[in-house]
Scaffold this motif. Structure first.
Motif, PDB file in Angstrom:
ATOM      1  N   PHE A  27       0.821  -1.212   0.000  1.00 23.00           N
ATOM      2  CA  PHE A  27       0.000   0.000   0.000  1.00 23.00           C
ATOM      3  C   PHE A  27       0.853   1.260   0.000  1.00 23.00           C
ATOM      4  O   PHE A  27       0.510   2.256  -0.626  1.00 23.00           O
ATOM      5  CB  PHE A  27      -0.966   0.009   1.181  1.00 23.00           C
ATOM      6  N   GLY A  28       1.980   1.224   0.695  1.00 17.48           N
ATOM      7  CA  GLY A  28       2.889   2.364   0.687  1.00 17.48           C
ATOM      8  C   GLY A  28       3.488   2.607  -0.679  1.00 17.48           C
ATOM      9  O   GLY A  28       3.633   3.754  -1.125  1.00 17.48           O
ATOM     10  N   GLY A  34       0.833   4.131  -2.856  1.00 17.06           N
ATOM     11  CA  GLY A  34       0.694   5.543  -2.500  1.00 17.06           C
ATOM     12  C   GLY A  34       1.847   6.377  -3.018  1.00 17.06           C
ATOM     13  O   GLY A  34       1.668   7.513  -3.465  1.00 17.06           O
ATOM     14  N   LEU A  35       3.052   5.815  -2.989  1.00 12.01           N
ATOM     15  CA  LEU A  35       4.221   6.541  -3.483  1.00 12.01           C
ATOM     16  C   LEU A  35       4.150   6.736  -4.993  1.00 12.01           C
ATOM     17  O   LEU A  35       4.478   7.805  -5.509  1.00 12.01           O
ATOM     18  CB  LEU A  35       5.499   5.792  -3.108  1.00 12.01           C
ATOM     19  N   THR A  90       1.443   6.819  -6.854  1.00 11.75           N
ATOM     20  CA  THR A  90       0.313   7.637  -7.275  1.00 11.75           C
ATOM     21  C   THR A  90       0.415   9.074  -6.772  1.00 11.75           C
ATOM     22  O   THR A  90      -0.424   9.899  -7.118  1.00 11.75           O
ATOM     23  CB  THR A  90      -1.010   7.034  -6.782  1.00 11.75           C
ATOM     24  N   ALA A  91       1.431   9.372  -5.978  1.00  9.27           N
ATOM     25  CA  ALA A  91       1.592  10.731  -5.457  1.00  9.27           C
ATOM     26  C   ALA A  91       2.090  11.667  -6.553  1.00  9.27           C
ATOM     27  O   ALA A  91       2.582  11.240  -7.598  1.00  9.27           O
ATOM     28  CB  ALA A  91       2.567  10.727  -4.290  1.00  9.27           C
TER      29      ALA A  91
END
Length: 97
Positions: free
Chosen positions: A29-30, A33-34, A36-37
């Motif tokens: 998940f991290g 998130g990284l 898609t940031a």
């Protein structure tokens, strides 16, 4: 020690794969998130697959990993090797019979 059949290797590899994924759910998940940031656009400027980019991403992604997550990564690698060897054994046994 008895030799394992190809199917047994594939099944044990699949179990290890699921276990490794469960250990690394926080990392997965991290990483999502990284990627898609908005900062991910800055990574493309550095370069493709060169060493500074690899060091930057490795430091960024794996810096706060716990030991259980690192062990999960090893499980994922071992699981993929078991699955590949199991598939190769299945193919070899079908061609030899």
């Amino acid at each position: 020690m008895k030799k394992k059949s190809g199917k047994a290797l594939i099944i044990s590899g699949a179990i290890m794969l699921l276990t490794g994924i469960l250990f690394n759910i926080r990392t997965i998940f991290g990483l999502i998130g990284l990627l898609t940031a908005d900062e991910s656009a800055d990574i493309g400027i550095i370069g493709g697959a060169d060493a500074p980019t690899a060091i930057f991403l490795t430091d960024r992604i794996f810096a706060d990993m716990m030991i259980i997550e690192k062990a999960g990564l090893l499980l994922l690698i071992a699981a993929l090797i078991l699955i590949i060897v199991g598939i190769a054994k299945c193919i070899k046994s079908k061609h030899s019979s």
